[in-house]
Design an enzyme around this catalytic site. Structure first.
Site, short mmCIF file in Angstrom:
data_model
loop_
_atom_site.label_atom_id
_atom_site.label_comp_id
_atom_site.label_asym_id
_atom_site.label_seq_id
_atom_site.Cartn_x
_atom_site.Cartn_y
_atom_site.Cartn_z
CG ASP A 136 -2.22 0.60 1.08
OD1 ASP A 136 -2.26 1.65 0.40
OD2 ASP A 136 -3.21 0.08 1.61
CG ASP B 115 -4.30 5.77 0.71
OD1 ASP B 115 -5.22 4.97 0.97
OD2 ASP B 115 -4.15 6.86 1.29
CD GLU C 158 -8.77 4.56 -1.40
OE1 GLU C 158 -9.65 4.26 -0.59
OE2 GLU C 158 -7.76 5.22 -1.09
CG HIS D 33 -8.79 -0.86 4.98
ND1 HIS D 33 -8.69 -1.02 3.61
CD2 HIS D 33 -8.34 0.40 5.23
CE1 HIS D 33 -8.20 0.07 3.08
NE2 HIS D 33 -7.97 0.94 4.02
CG ASP D 34 -11.07 2.60 4.13
OD1 ASP D 34 -10.54 2.67 5.26
OD2 ASP D 34 -10.47 2.89 3.08
C1 GLC Z 1 -7.75 5.54 2.01
C2 GLC Z 1 -7.53 4.40 2.96
C3 GLC Z 1 -8.08 4.80 4.29
C4 GLC Z 1 -7.31 6.02 4.77
C5 GLC Z 1 -7.32 7.14 3.73
C6 GLC Z 1 -6.29 8.18 4.03
O1 GLC Z 1 -9.07 5.83 1.79
O2 GLC Z 1 -8.10 3.24 2.44
O3 GLC Z 1 -8.03 3.77 5.23
O4 GLC Z 1 -7.88 6.49 5.95
O5 GLC Z 1 -7.04 6.66 2.45
O6 GLC Z 1 -5.00 7.67 3.81
#
Ligand code: GLC
Length: 548
Positions: free
Chosen positions: A95, A196, A249, A323-324
């Site tokens: 990640d 990310d 993402e 995980h979110d």
């Molecule tokens: C992404 C991650 C999340 C994190 C955010 C800021 O959305 O998946 O868990 O809080 O980025 O890094």
């Protein structure tokens, strides 16, 4: 093996398996369970960050990109993990949190100490002439997106927590540092990368107020520079490996932008995560609400992304859970009465679509949200902020808790349930987050007599055996059906019809005549005969294949 016939397993290391008894998962715990991971048949494992971090945002606030958090293990453990997975033909996906650093990162600390070079790594701005913050943007975790930069009177930008300072990608030194981080891990044998919130790296060179009444995310999301920055990163790092696998993402994005990010001709990324399908239980687009999900909207979004990405030659990362997100089984189905059918139906939807499926740990045994009773059960900063702000805006404690209970990210972060014991077999100590239903849901029972785990293994194997799944064209089917989500895939002489009932009652659907002569590729109910009208059972999933 390409990313198109791969399946990727996501591990949240903090919650997978604790080998030391400190209540926090670690790399050794993962190494010890590689046989289980390999038994799923997956090709890559994406690990959430396990780099040094003050843990304000559970590891997404990184203070050193090129080390291992001592609470998680050592670099030797990491090398062993990579080698051990590789011996099973499984690649590692790391990640890369390159939109922001922790404010504990050396760069930010040197910026604070007055070093101009590092101040230029971040967005540091004076207040507006009227004394207001540099822009009217809000943080994604609540509150303003600007915090005081030491005693200077200036402010630094943080789109997330104040402990996560946004990096200024306009600065070529920042882009070179980003490539250096990726190359550090490439040199240790890593070829998979998840980037990310990567579509917010291309803010305008001038940061401007969002016009009153408009969505401030438009001011910094999918900006024109993102494509150029990704191409540059690709060329300077992972693009040099033939077998690299990358996923970005993308927050609050569009099909058009995502087709661009993942079209192979553009040399940016292999695939993208988007989230519109997980917002169909938001009231008026607002996450911290409680409302039943809208199936028609879910179908529309899944179809729009399947068609749009196909037309733009892009590629979707397919997922229900991460995980979110609270567990999809709780959001979209009925885990109380139909847990097995619900879990396997949802899996079918994703695994037979066009794209690359991701399985989030625990999904393959039908894990559900925990049955927490008070706000103190939750650890996540976002859940606590949301609870406070719901109370401030006049909700009762009960209402506020009910909303957090349904939406908190901790719903997905509870420890992997290995067995029915006190800590679900996760730790010998006190887990950092509590499990509540391991007596009913755990790996040991699934292995012995469960129906969800074997079904996932079959789905994963099917993608490798059937080119119609990994390469077929997507076509919508019965889009107006009120209960069933259906689609067709086509490749060479093969045609696949997928039917999934999203309701806890029977649903009838007509199928094209030629499919009555097909064979059942997979189903989560016992065998049946194929007629032109099919009566699907509650949460039934049925895939019918015609091979010429
Ligand atoms: C992404 C991650 C999340 C994190 C955010 C800021 O959305 O998946 O868990 O809080 O980025 O890094």
């Amino acid at each position: 093996m390409t990313f198109k016939n791969s399946v990727i397993y996501q591990i949240y290391p903090k919650s997978f398996k604790d080998s030391t008894g400190d209540g926090i998962g670690d790399l050794r715990g993962i190494i010890d369970n590689i046989p289980y991971i390999a038994s799923l048949g997956v090709d890559y494992v994406w690990f959430n960050p396990f780099f040094p971090s003050p843990q304000r945002d559970n590891g997404y606030d990184i203070s050193d990109y090129c080390s291992i958090d001592p609470a998680m293990g050592t670099m030797e453990d990491f090398d062993e993990l990579v080698a051990a997975l590789e011996s099973h033909g499984i690649g590692v996906m790391l990640d890369m949190v390159l939109n922001h650093t922790s404010t504990d990162h050396e760069w930010f600390q040197r910026a604070l100490a007055g070093e101009k070079k590092y101040q230029d790594y971040y967005y540091i701005r004076p207040p507006q002439p009227d004394g207001s913050l540099p822009t009217n943007w809000v943080s994604k975790f609540g509150g303003p997106a600007w915090a005081p930069f030491g005693e200077t009177g200036d402010y630094y930008l943080h789109l997330y927590d104040p402990a996560q300072a946004d990096l200024d990608w306009h600065n070529p030194d920042v882009r070179a540092e980003a490539a250096k981080v990726v190359n550090f891990w490439r040199n240790r044998g890593v070829h998979g990368f998840r980037f990310d919130v990567i579509n917010v790296i291309g803010k305008g060179s001038q940061l401007l107020d969002a016009p009153l009444g408009t969505d401030d995310r438009k001011m910094y999301t999918d900006g024109p520079d993102v494509h150029a920055y990704l191409r540059e990163l690709n060329e300077a790092s992972f693009g040099r490996d033939e077998d690299s696998v990358t996923v970005g993402e993308m927050s609050s994005t569009s099909v058009e932008a995502c087709a661009g990010y993942s079209n192979p001709g553009n040399h940016e990324l292999n695939m993208v995560f988007s989230f519109h399908h997980l917002k169909v239980d938001y009231e008026d687009g607002e996450k911290w609400t409680s409302t039943p999900f809208d199936l028609a909207a879910l179908k529309r979004v899944l179809n729009e992304w399947a068609v749009g990405m196909q037309e733009g030659d892009g590629w979707n990362a397919l997922f229900w859970n991460n995980h979110d997100q609270p567990r999809a089984i709780n959001r979209f189905t009925d885990p109380g009465r139909y847990r097995v059918e619900s879990a396997t139906m949802l899996a079918t939807v994703i695994h037979l679509l066009r794209g690359t499926p991701f399985v989030y740990m625990g999904e393959e045994i039908g894990m559900t949200d925990p049955d927490y009773e008070t706000i103190s059960d939750y650890v996540d900063v976002e859940a606590h902020n949301a609870f406070a702000s719901l109370m401030e805006t006049g909700r009762s404690e009960r209402e506020a808790f009910a909303i957090v209970h349904g939406k908190a990210r901790d719903n997905a972060r509870t420890p992997m349930q290995w067995d029915s014991g006190r800590t679900a077999g996760f730790t010998n100590g006190t887990p950092w987050l509590r499990s509540t239903n391991q007596a009913r849901i755990n790996v040991a029972d699934e292995e012995a007599e469960g129906r969800i785990l074997p079904y996932y293994r079959r789905l994963i194997a099917l993608r490798k055996a059937q080119p119609v799944i990994s390469q077929g064209r997507y076509l919508p089917y019965a889009m107006d059906h009120p209960e069933v989500f259906a689609y067709i895939r086509e490749h060479g002489g093969q045609r696949l019809l997928v039917l999934t009932n999203f309701r806890a009652k029977q649903a009838e659907i007509e199928i094209p005549l030629d499919f009555t002569e097909g064979s059942i590729l997979i189903s989560n109910y016992p065998e049946r005969t194929l007629d032109s009208t099919i009566r699907l059972e509650p949460y039934e999933a049925l895939a019918i294949l015609i091979s010429n």
